[in-house]
Design a protein around this motif. Structure first.
Motif, PDB file in Angstrom:
ATOM      1  N   PRO A 115      58.992-102.597  -3.959  1.00 41.49           N
ATOM      2  CA  PRO A 115      58.255-101.341  -4.095  1.00 41.49           C
ATOM      3  C   PRO A 115      58.149-100.893  -5.551  1.00 41.49           C
ATOM      4  O   PRO A 115      58.966-101.259  -6.392  1.00 41.49           O
ATOM      5  CB  PRO A 115      59.101-100.354  -3.284  1.00 41.49           C
ATOM      6  CG  PRO A 115      60.482-100.927  -3.326  1.00 41.49           C
ATOM      7  CD  PRO A 115      60.302-102.410  -3.296  1.00 41.49           C
ATOM      8  N   ASP A 116      57.141-100.079  -5.816  1.00 41.19           N
ATOM      9  CA  ASP A 116      56.982 -99.495  -7.152  1.00 41.19           C
ATOM     10  C   ASP A 116      57.870 -98.271  -7.325  1.00 41.19           C
ATOM     11  O   ASP A 116      58.197 -97.892  -8.456  1.00 41.19           O
ATOM     12  CB  ASP A 116      55.523 -99.066  -7.363  1.00 41.19           C
ATOM     13  CG  ASP A 116      54.549-100.213  -7.166  1.00 41.19           C
ATOM     14  OD1 ASP A 116      54.694-101.229  -7.865  1.00 41.19           O
ATOM     15  OD2 ASP A 116      53.658-100.090  -6.296  1.00 41.19           O
ATOM     16  N   ALA A 117      58.214 -97.650  -6.213  1.00 41.02           N
ATOM     17  CA  ALA A 117      59.020 -96.428  -6.245  1.00 41.02           C
ATOM     18  C   ALA A 117      59.903 -96.376  -5.017  1.00 41.02           C
ATOM     19  O   ALA A 117      59.574 -96.931  -3.967  1.00 41.02           O
ATOM     20  CB  ALA A 117      58.123 -95.191  -6.293  1.00 41.02           C
ATOM     21  N   VAL A 118      61.041 -95.703  -5.160  1.00 42.17           N
ATOM     22  CA  VAL A 118      61.916 -95.436  -4.016  1.00 42.17           C
ATOM     23  C   VAL A 118      62.208 -93.943  -4.017  1.00 42.17           C
ATOM     24  O   VAL A 118      62.391 -93.328  -5.070  1.00 42.17           O
ATOM     25  CB  VAL A 118      63.227 -96.241  -4.074  1.00 42.17           C
ATOM     26  CG1 VAL A 118      62.957 -97.728  -3.934  1.00 42.17           C
ATOM     27  CG2 VAL A 118      63.991 -95.961  -5.364  1.00 42.17           C
ATOM     28  N   LEU A 119      62.248 -93.360  -2.834  1.00 42.34           N
ATOM     29  CA  LEU A 119      62.456 -91.922  -2.710  1.00 42.34           C
ATOM     30  C   LEU A 119      63.519 -91.668  -1.649  1.00 42.34           C
ATOM     31  O   LEU A 119      63.401 -92.156  -0.526  1.00 42.34           O
ATOM     32  CB  LEU A 119      61.152 -91.227  -2.331  1.00 42.34           C
ATOM     33  CG  LEU A 119      61.156 -89.698  -2.330  1.00 42.34           C
ATOM     34  CD1 LEU A 119      61.354 -89.151  -3.738  1.00 42.34           C
ATOM     35  CD2 LEU A 119      59.839 -89.168  -1.746  1.00 42.34           C
TER      36      LEU A 119
END
Length: 215
Positions: A122-126
Motif C-alpha cells: 500500500p501507499d498509505a496505512v491508517l
C-alpha cells in the motif's frame, strides 16, 4: 529505511489530558500523559525502525538514539503535515503515531513498517481509533501528508475524512487494527487493561485516576 515519528505534547499540568479533569487534577493528568508517552517511546525504541523522531510542542529531551523535532503550525492537521514535511527524505517511508495509545507494541509497529516497505504494498496505512479519529498514519511517500492540512481533527469523522482524502489522491490505503486512545477516565482504565506487562501506564492509572475518582 523506515522512520517513525511520535507527535507529542510535553506533559505539563493544564496542557495535556485535560479531559481527565475531573476526576483528576491537572497534575495527575500530566502524570498519566507522561506515562503514556514513555510507554509509546519504549515501544518505538523496541521496534525495527531505523530512524526515530520525537516531535514535540515544547522542549523535551528525546531518548538515546532518537532525534528531536519541534511542532510548527496552528491546527493539529497542519502540525502533523509539517512533521511529515520537516523530516521527509524521498524514498523513506514514514509512520506517525501519537502519545495516546500506550498499549502500542513493537509488534504493531514492525508489522506496519513491513507493509509500507513491501514491494507492491500500500501507499498509505491508517490506524483507526474507536472514537472516529486515527492513532497512526504511515506514508510510503511523506509528501502526501499535505492532505491533512484541510481535515478537521478531533472529530468523529476525522479517520473517515483522512481515508477519503488519501484515496482521492489515488493512493492505495491499508487499514491497521483499531485501537482505543486515552481521552477520558474510562478510556484510561480500558487502555490500561490492554497494556503489556511491564508498562508504566497501568500503575499510573491506578495511582492517579482511580484515586481521583474515589475522592
Amino acid at each position: 529505511m523506515s522512520r517513525v515519528l511520535v507527535l507529542a505534547k510535553a506533559p505539563a499540568p493544564g496542557r495535556v489530558k485535560t479531559r481527565l479533569c475531573p476526576p483528576c487534577t491537572p497534575e495527575q493528568a500530566a502524570r498519566v500523559a507522561a506515562a503514556a508517552l514513555a510507554d509509546t517511546l519504549d515501544a518505538v525504541s523496541e521496534s525495527g525502525a531505523a530512524d526515530r523522531v520525537l516531535v514535540t510542542d515544547a522542549t523535551l529531551a528525546a531518548p538515546p538514539g532518537w532525534r528531536s523535532g519541534r511542532q510548527r503550525g496552528g491546527p493539529l492537521g497542519e502540525r502533523i503535515a509539517n512533521a511529515f514535511a520537516d523530516t521527509r527524505t524521498p524514498g523513506t517511508a514514514t509512520l506517525l503515531v501519537g502519545m495516546d495509545t500506550p498499549q502500542l507494541t513493537a509488534g504493531h509497529l514492525d508489522a506496519t513498517l513491513r507493509l509500507l516497505n513491501e514491494p507492491g504494498g500500500p501507499d498509505a496505512v491508517l490506524g483507526p481509533a474507536e472514537d472516529g479519529g486515527w492513532w497512526a498514519l504511515g506514508l510510503r511517500e511523506p509528501g502526501h501528508a499535505t492532505v491533512l492540512r484541510d481535515i478537521p481533527t478531533s472529530t468523529s469523522t476525522t479517520g473517515l475524512c483522512t481515508r477519503t482524502a488519501l484515496l482521492a489522491r489515488g493512493l492505495r490505503v491499508a487499514e491497521l487494527p483499531m485501537l482505543r486512545d486515552v481521552d477520558t477516565a474510562p478510556d484510561a482504565h480500558a487502555v490500561a487493561a490492554l497494556c503489556p506487562a511491564g508498562r508504566r501506564f497501568p500503575g499510573v492509572v491506578t495511582a492517579e485516576v482511580a484515586t481521583a475518582a474515589a475522592r
